[in-house]
Design an enzyme around this catalytic site. Structure first.
Site, mmCIF file in Angstrom:
data_model
loop_
_atom_site.group_PDB
_atom_site.id
_atom_site.type_symbol
_atom_site.label_atom_id
_atom_site.label_comp_id
_atom_site.label_asym_id
_atom_site.label_seq_id
_atom_site.Cartn_x
_atom_site.Cartn_y
_atom_site.Cartn_z
ATOM 1 N N HIS A 319 9.768 3.731 39.115
ATOM 2 C CA HIS A 319 10.730 3.530 38.024
ATOM 3 C C HIS A 319 10.786 4.813 37.207
ATOM 4 O O HIS A 319 9.775 5.479 37.018
ATOM 5 C CB HIS A 319 10.296 2.370 37.115
ATOM 6 C CG HIS A 319 11.398 1.830 36.272
ATOM 7 N ND1 HIS A 319 11.772 2.427 35.094
ATOM 8 C CD2 HIS A 319 12.242 0.797 36.457
ATOM 9 C CE1 HIS A 319 12.772 1.749 34.567
ATOM 10 N NE2 HIS A 319 13.090 0.752 35.368
ATOM 11 N N ASP A 376 12.780 -5.310 40.900
ATOM 12 C CA ASP A 376 13.465 -5.712 42.135
ATOM 13 C C ASP A 376 12.521 -6.106 43.255
ATOM 14 O O ASP A 376 12.966 -6.593 44.296
ATOM 15 C CB ASP A 376 14.365 -4.556 42.613
ATOM 16 C CG ASP A 376 15.501 -4.310 41.637
ATOM 17 O OD1 ASP A 376 15.635 -3.175 41.154
ATOM 18 O OD2 ASP A 376 16.214 -5.280 41.325
HETATM 19 C C1 SDX Z 1 16.209 -0.604 38.622
HETATM 20 O O1 SDX Z 1 16.532 2.546 34.813
HETATM 21 C C2 SDX Z 1 16.309 1.255 34.791
HETATM 22 O O2 SDX Z 1 15.889 0.706 33.804
HETATM 23 C C3 SDX Z 1 16.650 0.521 36.087
HETATM 24 C C4 SDX Z 1 16.263 -0.949 36.139
HETATM 25 C C5 SDX Z 1 17.081 -1.787 35.153
HETATM 26 O O3 SDX Z 1 16.622 -2.885 34.777
HETATM 27 O O4 SDX Z 1 18.245 -1.387 34.852
HETATM 28 O O5 SDX Z 1 14.890 -1.109 35.842
HETATM 29 C C6 SDX Z 1 16.547 -1.539 37.511
HETATM 30 O O6 SDX Z 1 17.059 0.123 39.055
HETATM 31 C C7 SDX Z 1 14.801 -0.536 39.125
HETATM 32 C C8 SDX Z 1 14.592 0.568 40.228
HETATM 33 C C9 SDX Z 1 15.071 0.024 41.547
HETATM 34 N N1 SDX Z 1 15.062 1.083 42.591
HETATM 35 C C10 SDX Z 1 14.152 1.063 43.579
HETATM 36 O O7 SDX Z 1 13.254 0.244 43.688
HETATM 37 C C11 SDX Z 1 14.385 2.149 44.638
HETATM 38 C C12 SDX Z 1 13.034 2.811 45.001
HETATM 39 N N2 SDX Z 1 12.597 3.594 43.857
HETATM 40 C C13 SDX Z 1 12.999 4.945 43.787
HETATM 41 O O8 SDX Z 1 14.033 5.413 44.515
HETATM 42 C C14 SDX Z 1 12.636 5.654 42.485
HETATM 43 O O9 SDX Z 1 11.376 5.264 42.142
HETATM 44 C C15 SDX Z 1 13.569 5.442 41.297
HETATM 45 C C16 SDX Z 1 14.992 5.721 41.661
HETATM 46 C C17 SDX Z 1 13.470 4.039 40.788
HETATM 47 C C18 SDX Z 1 13.137 6.388 40.191
HETATM 48 O O10 SDX Z 1 13.419 7.679 40.630
HETATM 49 P P1 SDX Z 1 12.945 8.984 39.783
HETATM 50 O O11 SDX Z 1 12.484 8.608 38.426
HETATM 51 O O12 SDX Z 1 14.026 10.005 39.906
HETATM 52 O O13 SDX Z 1 11.643 9.445 40.557
HETATM 53 P P2 SDX Z 1 11.648 10.446 41.771
HETATM 54 O O14 SDX Z 1 12.627 10.003 42.807
HETATM 55 O O15 SDX Z 1 11.749 11.829 41.234
HETATM 56 O O16 SDX Z 1 10.178 10.188 42.359
HETATM 57 C C19 SDX Z 1 9.053 10.867 41.826
HETATM 58 C C20 SDX Z 1 8.100 10.984 43.023
HETATM 59 C C21 SDX Z 1 8.740 11.671 44.234
HETATM 60 O O17 SDX Z 1 7.705 12.268 44.981
HETATM 61 P P3 SDX Z 1 7.343 13.852 44.725
HETATM 62 O O18 SDX Z 1 8.646 14.637 44.815
HETATM 63 O O19 SDX Z 1 6.712 13.907 43.343
HETATM 64 O O20 SDX Z 1 6.372 14.199 45.833
HETATM 65 O O21 SDX Z 1 7.731 9.667 43.480
HETATM 66 C C22 SDX Z 1 8.234 9.478 44.798
HETATM 67 C C23 SDX Z 1 9.297 10.532 45.038
HETATM 68 O O22 SDX Z 1 9.400 10.844 46.418
HETATM 69 N N3 SDX Z 1 8.781 8.126 44.857
HETATM 70 C C24 SDX Z 1 8.645 7.268 45.864
HETATM 71 C C25 SDX Z 1 9.278 6.086 45.454
HETATM 72 N N4 SDX Z 1 9.796 6.249 44.235
HETATM 73 C C26 SDX Z 1 9.498 7.505 43.860
HETATM 74 N N5 SDX Z 1 8.038 7.395 47.072
HETATM 75 C C27 SDX Z 1 8.062 6.304 47.871
HETATM 76 N N6 SDX Z 1 8.652 5.119 47.560
HETATM 77 C C28 SDX Z 1 9.274 4.982 46.345
HETATM 78 N N7 SDX Z 1 9.863 3.828 46.019
#
Ligand code: SDX
Length: 441
Positions: A319, A376
């Site tokens: 998140h 989710d």
């Molecule tokens: C919702 O914003 C809100 O409030 C949203 C929400 C709401 O109520 O409105 O809470 C609802 O959208 C919840 C999120 C649902 N999405 C997912 O579950 C999709 C999977 N999660 C990700 O794609 C990600 O965690 C996000 C999109 C939720 C957040 O993305 P960020 O903050 O841009 O983080 P990032 O992509 O920069 O990740 C940071 C690191 C990365 O690794 P490094 O580059 O540091 O090596 O964490 C890793 C990412 O690769 N990472 C994951 C991961 N999520 C982040 N690796 C594996 N699996 C994951 N799910």
């Protein structure tokens, strides 16, 4: 290189400042702006004028786009408040319509206020009869989010009496219509995809029962409503109702800031919610759990999620704001066990989800990045147990989030001096050059 000096004037909070010292050693004092809770913000409104520099924060990870009194999140502590009330208390004591009133009006309603609000919502649930033709324009395999997005945008074609965004009463009417009609439009989209006739909303039923009736009642026999299902759905709607400046809510506010009508603004929010990185994640989680298939395959899935060369991510994990457990995920996980037991449903995918969570929370990759289950991760398992098809999961999210979108849209228009949102950029394209005639290229 400019740096931000941390010197803060020792004085009353209201005139605290920080000093920006630019590459010419010129100092610009910037005010610190604080709210009721949460980090203070550096007001950078005059940075460009004073320094000739923009600020740069792709993804807005450290940028407050507005002031708001609706929802507060502390991502480190895993705190979520709607108008100051902890989500855990609202989940235990409130209901979705009462929470919708709270988000819109800022206070919990007394009995007569609630009864009046519920009466208004109940008597605005029908859609214009012509709107049924809209659904018939789709193929049966259309994704319900595609239908919902378009149907909501089209509402402005039917309701010309609440489009004056300067009129608070018309803004409130539009908000009530959106909250009231979203379940009707959602159920219509679903019924169209399965070839069943669209059902009219029954005013004698409460909000979630009315929605379940429109979703599942077949013409040939009366539907026996299950109170466990309605209660579970109402709780999920409370938990999904609002979440500060998330991508879809920020979209609704940005579109609203152009003066667009409330239906167009919320339709834009629905489109933003659809993405798998946002509200589309609940549908993606179920597909991911089904792909993993068994707790025995969890280790491979965790390995893939860590592999930068593999696009596979653990959907429902991570998140932007929560670097601790999403408080909603905790409530939904407990609810999952209870609802499946009460419904007499056993779902092997729940075992996969529990094993996946356990494996990820022990793995350094997830621990170092503070990746926890989010709202989710478990919600889809409950929707599945309620008989909601996977393609409808994000539609469910949209029904609930309409309360938050409506509240934020209204709040934007109630804010004195609110301006159109228009971010700047860092231009990386070609420098100025002259046109070249076709025969010279
Ligand atoms: C919702 O914003 C809100 O409030 C949203 C929400 C709401 O109520 O409105 O809470 C609802 O959208 C919840 C999120 C649902 N999405 C997912 O579950 C999709 C999977 N999660 C990700 O794609 C990600 O965690 C996000 C999109 C939720 C957040 O993305 P960020 O903050 O841009 O983080 P990032 O992509 O920069 O990740 C940071 C690191 C990365 O690794 P490094 O580059 O540091 O090596 O964490 C890793 C990412 O690769 N990472 C994951 C991961 N999520 C982040 N690796 C594996 N699996 C994951 N799910």
């Amino acid at each position: 290189m400019s740096r931000v000096g941390a010197e803060r004037k020792e004085s009353a909070v209201s005139d605290k400042t920080v000093k920006l010292i630019d590459e010419a050693n010129k100092t610009t004092e910037l005010p610190l702006v604080g709210g009721t809770m949460g980090p203070e913000c550096i007001d950078i409104a005059k940075v460009y004028k004073e320094t000739g520099h923009f600020t740069f924060d792709p993804g807005f990870a450290a940028t407050a786009s507005t002031k708001s009194a609706i929802t507060y999140i502390d991502g480190d502590q895993g705190v979520l408040l709607y108008r100051g009330y902890p989500i855990e208390q609202l989940a235990e004591h409130s209901n979705f319509l009462e929470v919708s009133y709270l988000l819109m009006n800022g206070e919990l309603p007394n009995k007569s206020e609630f009864d009046n609000f519920e009466h208004q919502v109940t008597h605005h649930t029908m859609m214009h009869e012509s709107l049924k033709n809209y659904f018939r324009g789709f193929h049966h395999d259309a994704h319900p989010m595609a239908m919902l997005c378009g149907a909501v945008a089209s509402l402005s074609a039917f309701y010309h009496d609440d489009l004056d965004i300067e009129d608070p009463e018309q803004r409130k009417m539009a908000a009530i219509r959106l909250i009231a009609k979203m379940p009707t439009l959602a159920a219509a989209a679903y019924r169209y995809t399965i070839g069943w006739p669209i059902r009219y909303p029954k005013n004698s039923l409460e909000y979630c029962d009315r929605f379940l009736h429109m979703m599942f009642e077949v013409p040939s026999e009366p539907l026996e409503l299950n109170p466990v299902a309605a209660k579970a759905m109402d709780l999920l709607f409370i938990l999904h109702a609002d979440h500060e400046q998330n991508a879809s809510t920020s979209t609704v506010r940005l579109v609203g800031s152009t003066g667009a009508n409330p239906y167009a603004s919320v339709a834009a929010g629905i489109a933003a919610l659809w993405g798998p990185a946002h509200g589309g994640a609940n549908e993606a989680v179920l597909k991911m759990l089904a792909e993993i298939g068994s707790p025995d395959n969890v280790e491979t899935a965790v390995k893939r999620a860590k592999d930068k060369d593999d696009s596979f991510r653990l959907m429902g994990f991570g998140h932007r704001v929560y670097k601790n457990f999403d408080p909603r995920a905790k409530i939904i996980r407990e609810m999952c066990h209870k609802v499946l037991n009460e419904l007499g449903v056993s779902d092997p995918l729940l075992d996969v989800a529990l094993k996946l969570e356990e494996a990820a929370l022990k793995d350094d990759y997830f621990v170092e990045r503070k990746l926890y289950p989010n709202v989710d991760f478990y919600s889809g398992l409950i929707y599945k147990a309620l008989g909601i098809p996977t393609e409808m999961f994000t539609v469910m999210f949209a029904i609930a989030r309409t309360a938050g979108w409506a509240a934020h849209w209204c709040e934007h228009h109630e804010t004195p001096g609110a301006r159109i949102g228009r971010p700047r950029q860092i231009y990386t394209g070609a420098a100025t050059r002259d046109y070249v005639a076709a025969d010279k290229r």
